[in-house]
Design a protein around this motif. Sequence first.
Motif, PDB file in Angstrom:
ATOM      1  N   ASP A  58       3.818 -29.785  -6.085  1.00 60.30           N
ATOM      2  CA  ASP A  58       4.537 -30.872  -5.409  1.00 60.30           C
ATOM      3  C   ASP A  58       5.716 -31.393  -6.232  1.00 60.30           C
ATOM      4  O   ASP A  58       6.308 -32.408  -5.863  1.00 60.30           O
ATOM      5  N   LEU A  59       6.027 -30.736  -7.343  1.00 66.34           N
ATOM      6  CA  LEU A  59       7.102 -31.186  -8.244  1.00 66.34           C
ATOM      7  C   LEU A  59       6.896 -32.651  -8.630  1.00 66.34           C
ATOM      8  O   LEU A  59       7.835 -33.439  -8.690  1.00 66.34           O
ATOM      9  N   ASP A  60       5.650 -33.010  -8.887  1.00 69.61           N
ATOM     10  CA  ASP A  60       5.299 -34.372  -9.255  1.00 69.61           C
ATOM     11  C   ASP A  60       5.132 -34.428 -10.775  1.00 69.61           C
ATOM     12  O   ASP A  60       4.043 -34.661 -11.283  1.00 69.61           O
ATOM     13  N   TYR A  61       6.202 -34.125 -11.501  1.00 64.51           N
ATOM     14  CA  TYR A  61       6.156 -34.142 -12.959  1.00 64.51           C
ATOM     15  C   TYR A  61       7.590 -34.197 -13.468  1.00 64.51           C
ATOM     16  O   TYR A  61       8.535 -34.040 -12.695  1.00 64.51           O
ATOM     17  N   GLN A  62       7.750 -34.416 -14.767  1.00 64.14           N
ATOM     18  CA  GLN A  62       9.084 -34.346 -15.361  1.00 64.14           C
ATOM     19  C   GLN A  62       9.233 -33.063 -16.174  1.00 64.14           C
ATOM     20  O   GLN A  62      10.138 -32.280 -15.960  1.00 64.14           O
ATOM     21  N   ILE A  63       8.289 -32.893 -17.112  1.00 64.19           N
ATOM     22  CA  ILE A  63       8.256 -31.658 -17.895  1.00 64.19           C
ATOM     23  C   ILE A  63       6.797 -31.204 -17.869  1.00 64.19           C
ATOM     24  O   ILE A  63       5.906 -32.017 -18.086  1.00 64.19           O
ATOM     25  N   ALA A  64       6.556 -29.931 -17.612  1.00 61.43           N
ATOM     26  CA  ALA A  64       5.168 -29.486 -17.524  1.00 61.43           C
ATOM     27  C   ALA A  64       4.986 -28.162 -18.236  1.00 61.43           C
ATOM     28  O   ALA A  64       5.838 -27.278 -18.161  1.00 61.43           O
ATOM     29  N   ARG A  65       3.851 -28.013 -18.879  1.00 64.92           N
ATOM     30  CA  ARG A  65       3.556 -26.768 -19.585  1.00 64.92           C
ATOM     31  C   ARG A  65       3.184 -25.704 -18.563  1.00 64.92           C
ATOM     32  O   ARG A  65       2.681 -26.019 -17.483  1.00 64.92           O
ATOM     33  N   ALA A  66       3.450 -24.461 -18.906  1.00 60.57           N
ATOM     34  CA  ALA A  66       3.137 -23.388 -17.972  1.00 60.57           C
ATOM     35  C   ALA A  66       2.926 -22.083 -18.719  1.00 60.57           C
ATOM     36  O   ALA A  66       3.262 -21.973 -19.901  1.00 60.57           O
TER      37      ALA A  66
END
Lengths: 543, 308
Positions: free
Chosen positions: A83-91
């Motif tokens: 949902d693109l509910d983050y700013q920076i996310a690990r992957a």
Amino acid sequence: MARSSRLIAGGAVLALLSASLFAYCARAGEKPKPFPKVEILYNTLESHRAIAEALAQMWKDELHVNVGLANTEWKVYLDKMRDLDYQIARAGWVFDYNDPHNIFECWQTGNGNNRTGWSNKKYDELIEKATLVRDNAERWKVYQDAERLAVDEAPILPIYIYVNKNMLSQKVKGWYDNVLNTHPYDAIWIEEDGKVAPPDRQKLNFNNGAEPQTLDPAIMSGVPESRIAIALYEGLTRYDPKDLHPIPGVAESWEISEDGKTYTFHLRPDARWSNGDPVTASDFVYSWLRVIDPTQLPQPAEYAQVFDWIEGAKPVIHGDVKTCDPTRIGLDARDARTLVVRLAAPCPFFLNLCAHSTYYPVHRATVERHGQKWTRPENIVGNGPFILKQWELSAKIVFGPSPTYWGHERVKLHEITFFPIDSQDTALNKFLAGECDWLDDVPIARADEVKKNPCFRASPFLTIYFYRFNCTKPPFDDPRVRRAFSMAVDKKTICSKVERFGEIPLKGVCPPCGNPPYKGVPGLPYDPEGARKLLREAGYEVP
Amino acid sequence: MLKYILRRLVTAPLVIFLLLVITFTMVRVAPGSPFSSEKATPPEIQERQRAFYHLDKSIPVQFIYYLGNVVRGDLGPSLKYKDLTVNEIISRHWLPSFVLGTTAMALALVMGMTAGILAGLKPNSRWDYSSMTISMVGITLPAFVTGPLLVVVFSLKLGWFRVSGWDANGFSKDIVLPAITLSLPYAARIARLMRAGLLEVVNQDYIRTARAKGLREHVVVLRHALKGALLPVVSFLGPAVAFIITGSLVVETIFQVPGLGRQFTQSALNRDYGLTQGLVVFVGTLLVVLNLVVDVAYGFLDPRIRYD
């Protein structure tokens, strides 16, 4: 800037830069604003937290930005990413097959794995163009152009290339380090005192790390399942255990048409199912249609999209065409031993796909007779080098050699036992006690102990660790901010101090892979001063 | 008594029904999907998956479907283990948990009661202090410390037992280390409850009466004091037995016992709705039954308790 010449090359980037320059000039009179507090999203795991903490510290030290950490349970984390509910996310990304396309297609507009909101028309076109190029060296050049765009706009922050952390007993031979960490069991044997061990001691105990979710190749998707699949089934091609180029499997030879869109496979006359039936071209047509046509499988296939390349398959898989007309799918069993496959586009890595578990054949009569229960030990029929002997849930799965396999004489292992041990500590103890011959992962907390062990083998693994920026929301909708954050990260320190098994810093967005190996572009430098300058340009105050 | 048992048996299904309603709703309301994974599945395929498991219908409709199956004894499919049904998963995992649990409980009872009786009969003696100190250690040391410690000593150093493993055919020496690990905290609690119970009853009138009528000391202790002193232990045992035989996550993970405990936690993490619900029904039923057994046992142990 050293990269300005490349930027000019990309028209879209130029437009974007001039737009931001304009914005910068317009704002020149304004007072720089403080950088908002940002939050790193990661899923609960000790090593993810360690890296998130290191990044937060680097951004705080170099850019004077306040960074918070949001630790999230796995399934919630996946929802937030989608949902693109983050700013920076690990992957992370584990490659499905040995070709750069597997990662490059992720950043195309609208790809389900993009999850950054980043969209660049020029990039999309380059990736489409690459699939039409048959010569790999030529194709790599197209990917390099695309990679430059991705590096400059930095929708992701590449961090490192994983290493395989295998513990392998020294009595196990015919096992080669490779970037997919895939190890065909028909090549492996057990040695004792420098000699091939007698048949009753040709036993391999392996920790597979988890209970398989299914033994049906059409619906499987994980690593533990694929480790089982290469014992039970065989595709038209398989991977060479040393360098992973596709070698003949059920198909003993093939021809590719001039335009790269028609593959004619010639099946081995001696390819047999474990019940003695011959493996025929129509077996493949049946098995592949079973994945393509959603009405045929008892359960939807998660990896059905790997068949998108087959002519006529994509609209059926994605539901644009409601009923599947087999005659409109590019599959044709010309006779029992000749399979003609027509592709929608000249997929240059199609032979790699043929070695993928979703492309494995299943035995039609068995599937139709037993329905969902066809994978039970008492029912299952496969065409691979091994057969399923025993399946004790959550305890072990045992395989023995298949006497009907065409390469039966090559197979030396007499028994393979897979444990589903999900505790890395228990698995390592089991290895140390000699109850297990091969582990494919070790606990990071015991790194020092493990690295001293002569059985430990570290080698590059075709899996990358990276961070996603949410390109749809401020402050990361500005490529300068994303670049600044990327340039303030010292990947070498993360690889040597936080991860400790010799992880390799990832420069661009794609690690070396494919044949001949794809070499990426340089990537953004570690340059804190330049990073601060970029942030200032973007209108933020940096002390 | 019979009336009481019957009344409880009638309310039991209601309790389990409520439990099921709550679980059924909660797993569906919880964020995260059973079908999400690191690699995106195209939305069309996810929709197909939802439809296959009837998850595209409204929750009440899904519940009616599910309830109909449960009444017929079918707990439905597992969303994670696609080749298996929930019935199969439970039926193949309950036995190891049960065998391990009952062994550990028996061990805990023997160790705990012995220590508790010795301590309770001679309060403030050397026996009392040493057994209570050990039991305190037993309560405070978690299984994730004792388990690996036992493995290091008895498997890696001495090589007496396998590091992990489970013999599907029943008892084997694989059970020793997990059973000890699992039993320690229970033994410790039983010892303390036993001691407290004994201390309380030895000063009661009926014990003085028993002594006054000239009974020998061991008869006083075994026939009269122990019966009364067991009450707190018994009320602890009811739920404890239910928990111990439905599996312990930590012990099952350390020793890789193919039991229910890990399934429970994993199914919730995987959002495997079917398996979570099935396990709740299974464990819930067990708890209800064991609580009833405890209440009935109370009546036998303490003549003051009457059920009408």
